[in-house]
Design a protein around this motif. Structure first.
Motif, PDB file in Angstrom:
ATOM      1  N   ARG A  85     -24.934  43.189 116.432  1.00 28.37           N
ATOM      2  CA  ARG A  85     -25.586  44.698 116.879  1.00 28.37           C
ATOM      3  C   ARG A  85     -24.646  45.747 116.797  1.00 28.37           C
ATOM      4  O   ARG A  85     -23.629  45.494 117.260  1.00 28.37           O
ATOM      5  CB  ARG A  85     -26.279  44.311 118.066  1.00 28.37           C
ATOM      6  CG  ARG A  85     -27.464  43.843 118.249  1.00 28.37           C
ATOM      7  CD  ARG A  85     -28.298  43.880 119.393  1.00 28.37           C
ATOM      8  NE  ARG A  85     -27.646  42.759 120.297  1.00 28.37           N
ATOM      9  CZ  ARG A  85     -26.946  43.191 121.327  1.00 28.37           C
ATOM     10  NH1 ARG A  85     -26.599  44.507 121.640  1.00 28.37           N
ATOM     11  NH2 ARG A  85     -26.243  42.575 122.098  1.00 28.37           N
ATOM     12  N   GLN A  86     -25.190  46.891 116.729  1.00 27.77           N
ATOM     13  CA  GLN A  86     -24.394  48.063 116.832  1.00 27.77           C
ATOM     14  C   GLN A  86     -24.944  48.883 118.264  1.00 27.77           C
ATOM     15  O   GLN A  86     -24.054  49.436 118.835  1.00 27.77           O
ATOM     16  CB  GLN A  86     -24.983  49.122 115.522  1.00 27.77           C
ATOM     17  CG  GLN A  86     -24.011  48.656 114.504  1.00 27.77           C
ATOM     18  CD  GLN A  86     -22.747  48.405 114.418  1.00 27.77           C
ATOM     19  OE1 GLN A  86     -21.970  49.656 114.872  1.00 27.77           O
ATOM     20  NE2 GLN A  86     -22.075  47.420 114.284  1.00 27.77           N
ATOM     21  N   LEU A  87     -26.236  48.691 118.455  1.00 24.91           N
ATOM     22  CA  LEU A  87     -26.756  49.514 119.687  1.00 24.91           C
ATOM     23  C   LEU A  87     -27.477  48.528 120.568  1.00 24.91           C
ATOM     24  O   LEU A  87     -27.764  47.670 120.072  1.00 24.91           O
ATOM     25  CB  LEU A  87     -27.680  50.446 119.212  1.00 24.91           C
ATOM     26  CG  LEU A  87     -27.125  51.338 118.045  1.00 24.91           C
ATOM     27  CD1 LEU A  87     -28.222  52.448 117.523  1.00 24.91           C
ATOM     28  CD2 LEU A  87     -25.785  52.172 118.441  1.00 24.91           C
ATOM     29  N   PRO A  88     -27.371  49.072 121.952  1.00 25.84           N
ATOM     30  CA  PRO A  88     -27.891  48.194 122.741  1.00 25.84           C
ATOM     31  C   PRO A  88     -29.824  48.090 122.547  1.00 25.84           C
ATOM     32  O   PRO A  88     -30.170  48.972 121.950  1.00 25.84           O
ATOM     33  CB  PRO A  88     -27.978  49.062 124.117  1.00 25.84           C
ATOM     34  CG  PRO A  88     -27.007  50.223 123.682  1.00 25.84           C
ATOM     35  CD  PRO A  88     -26.755  50.264 122.399  1.00 25.84           C
TER      36      PRO A  88
ATOM     37  N   ARG B 202     -22.814  40.000 118.209  1.00 29.39           N
ATOM     38  CA  ARG B 202     -21.838  40.622 117.287  1.00 29.39           C
ATOM     39  C   ARG B 202     -22.175  41.423 116.425  1.00 29.39           C
ATOM     40  O   ARG B 202     -21.726  42.206 115.759  1.00 29.39           O
ATOM     41  CB  ARG B 202     -20.857  39.617 117.161  1.00 29.39           C
ATOM     42  CG  ARG B 202     -20.137  39.195 118.089  1.00 29.39           C
ATOM     43  CD  ARG B 202     -18.902  40.076 118.416  1.00 29.39           C
ATOM     44  NE  ARG B 202     -18.982  40.110 119.845  1.00 29.39           N
ATOM     45  CZ  ARG B 202     -18.664  41.138 120.620  1.00 29.39           C
ATOM     46  NH1 ARG B 202     -18.140  42.216 119.711  1.00 29.39           N
ATOM     47  NH2 ARG B 202     -18.726  41.226 121.734  1.00 29.39           N
TER      48      ARG B 202
END
Lengths: 178, 178
Positions: A12-15, A10
């Motif tokens: 994280r913004q990016l993969p 949750r």
DNA sequence: ACTACATAATTGACATGTCAATCAGCGCCG
DNA sequence: CGGCGCTGATTGACATGTCAATTATGTAGT
């Protein structure tokens, strides 16, 4: 391999790199698959995948004919796309347009003998190719997993589409898979 | 559900209804996914997925420049496709073509400031969308399964491609996934 | 140097898609 | 009946792709 993400999901913004690698593999493979099938169809029967989708729908239709708008809905194409494509198919004598008795605005699209023959010649090799390149490439478990993935992703897509009224929601899809 | 196929696999010529359903679901979902991502990219940054692929490659290149043929190889596009696309991107001032000192047949493709800015604006939203619509839609197990499926299918595709020198092998794929 | 072939890139013709008009016929409502 | 707004379908402009030339330049072999 099971924990390449230190941070919780949750947050994280990016993969991550690994997630991105899987994403690329997945989407590119699906594309390659489609393009290989399309190429085989073309070389074996001189039909594009769009042609095939149209012919398939007409072949299954009552009397091998269908109203243009129903056809568009059935294969989920934009109406103008269909109109352009039908023009090309009519030039090749695969289909014919007839005036509609009930509604003189409308057009009925009719499968011609040529179109029917082309479709019949195309269909078995095409399905064989689907079996060779997809069904038989996978174990039963993988096949189930593929169906599961599709369902899960589709659910997310339609949820997202509903939330933001996405115009492109499913536009290009549902087209030429038969 | 685990045995909808009376005949043994090897004896079948064509996919069963259920197999065909999974095939359609799978390929259509992948397409929908691509088209949703493409639409978001377009609306958020006025870049097509092709634009994005080109800009991504140039952004990572030494000095933000690359020989046209290397670029084509890197993103796996046909050269003529790239040439046409670069023409369109040049008109929009996203890239520039320069003559190549080493080989006067060649062209160097250079990222313009405009192009760089467009790319930078596009990249985070794009990756976020990948996460939302793919990575976060799936459980960890499903993500692994997706990678596994891709690898399996790709192996079959390249085996088939080798066998019959398929021209279309991986043409359209590996393009705009970033 | 000259021919012959390979390579880099572009071009033209055409297939396919999208979007935004456009055009014509259907229907309802006053 | 007459206007007005839907609906069915087509059209035009343009973006994108493929394939088969074409153009120009490098390179090898004699």
């Amino acid at each position: 391999m099971t924990h390449d993400t230190p941070r919780p999901r949750r947050a994280r913004q990016l993969p991550t790199t690994e997630e991105l690698r899987i994403w690329r593999d997945f989407i590119e493979t699906a594309d390659t698959l489609r393009s290989e099938l399309t190429a085989r169809l073309q070389s074996e029967s001189s039909l594009s995948s769009g042609d095939y989708a149209v012919l398939l729908a007409l072949n299954e239709a009552e009397g091998h004919r269908m109203r243009s708008s129903e056809l568009a809905a059935h294969i989920d194409w934009e109406r103008s796309r269909l109109s352009h494509h039908l023009g090309r198919m009519e030039r090749r004598d695969l289909i014919r347009r007839e005036e509609c008795a009930a509604d003189s605005r409308g057009a009925e699209i009719v499968l011609t003998p040529t179109g029917l023959q082309s479709f019949r010649q195309a269909t078995v090799p095409h399905l064989r190719a689907v079996r060779e390149l997809f069904v038989d490439a996978l174990t039963h478990e993988q096949l189930i997993a593929a169906g599961d993935l599709a369902a899960t992703l589709r659910a997310r897509l339609s949820a997202a589409g509903r939330q933001r009224g996405s115009a492109a929601q499913a536009k290009a899809a549902r087209s030429d898979t038969g």
